[in-house]
Design a protein around this motif. Structure first.
Motif, short mmCIF file in Angstrom:
data_model
loop_
_atom_site.label_atom_id
_atom_site.label_comp_id
_atom_site.label_asym_id
_atom_site.label_seq_id
_atom_site.Cartn_x
_atom_site.Cartn_y
_atom_site.Cartn_z
N TYR A 113 -2.16 7.52 7.02
CA TYR A 113 -3.17 7.27 5.99
C TYR A 113 -2.60 6.28 4.98
CZ TYR A 113 -5.83 11.28 7.66
OH TYR A 113 -6.56 12.14 8.43
N ALA A 114 -3.49 5.62 4.25
CA ALA A 114 -3.06 4.68 3.21
C ALA A 114 -4.14 4.62 2.13
CB ALA A 114 -2.84 3.29 3.77
N TYR A 115 -3.72 4.21 0.94
CA TYR A 115 -4.68 3.89 -0.10
C TYR A 115 -4.99 2.40 0.01
CZ TYR A 115 -4.33 8.34 -2.54
OH TYR A 115 -4.39 9.66 -2.86
N ILE A 116 -6.26 2.10 0.23
CA ILE A 116 -6.73 0.71 0.26
C ILE A 116 -7.85 0.61 -0.76
CG2 ILE A 116 -7.80 -1.11 1.64
CD1 ILE A 116 -6.49 0.12 4.11
N ASP A 117 -7.64 -0.19 -1.80
CA ASP A 117 -8.61 -0.34 -2.89
C ASP A 117 -9.01 1.01 -3.47
OD1 ASP A 117 -8.59 -3.09 -2.51
OD2 ASP A 117 -10.24 -3.01 -1.06
N ASP A 118 -8.03 1.85 -3.81
CA ASP A 118 -8.24 3.16 -4.43
C ASP A 118 -9.00 4.15 -3.56
OD1 ASP A 118 -6.88 2.31 -6.70
OD2 ASP A 118 -8.70 1.53 -7.63
N ALA A 119 -9.08 3.91 -2.26
CA ALA A 119 -9.72 4.85 -1.34
C ALA A 119 -8.70 5.29 -0.30
CB ALA A 119 -10.91 4.19 -0.66
N GLU A 120 -8.72 6.58 0.04
CA GLU A 120 -7.84 7.10 1.07
C GLU A 120 -8.45 6.75 2.43
OE1 GLU A 120 -6.66 11.47 2.62
OE2 GLU A 120 -6.49 11.17 0.47
N ASN A 171 0.84 -1.19 0.00
CA ASN A 171 0.00 0.00 0.00
C ASN A 171 0.88 1.25 0.00
OD1 ASN A 171 -1.29 -2.18 1.83
ND2 ASN A 171 -3.02 -1.01 1.10
N ARG A 172 0.33 2.31 -0.53
CA ARG A 172 1.00 3.61 -0.42
C ARG A 172 0.54 4.22 0.90
NH1 ARG A 172 1.24 8.25 -4.99
NH2 ARG A 172 2.85 9.47 -3.93
#
Length: 69
Positions: free
Chosen positions: A16-23, A5-6
């Motif tokens: 924070y992270a991007y999980i399945d294109d959601a912040e 993940n980013r």
């Protein structure tokens, strides 16, 4: 281990992270550092995250933990 993940931290020391294109808000002090395979934590809103196969995943939502001041 590399996290897939980013992830980033803002100026308020919140993760924070991007999980399945959601912040997604991961938490602040609750987030274990460094992240390792199998780490599991609950943020202040009751979202439970776990590192599975190198990716941070939202496992479940539970009752938010009690906060004591």
């Amino acid at each position: 281990m590399e996290i897939k993940n980013r992830i980033w931290m803002n100026g308020n020391l919140e993760w924070y992270a991007y999980i399945d294109d959601a912040e997604v808000f991961l938490g602040s002090r609750e987030v274990p550092t460094p992240l390792e395979e199998g780490d599991k934590w609950t943020n202040m809103y009751g979202d439970v995250f776990q590192v599975i196969d190198g990716a941070i995943t939202l496992v479940e939502r539970v009752e938010p933990p009690q906060r004591y001041w």
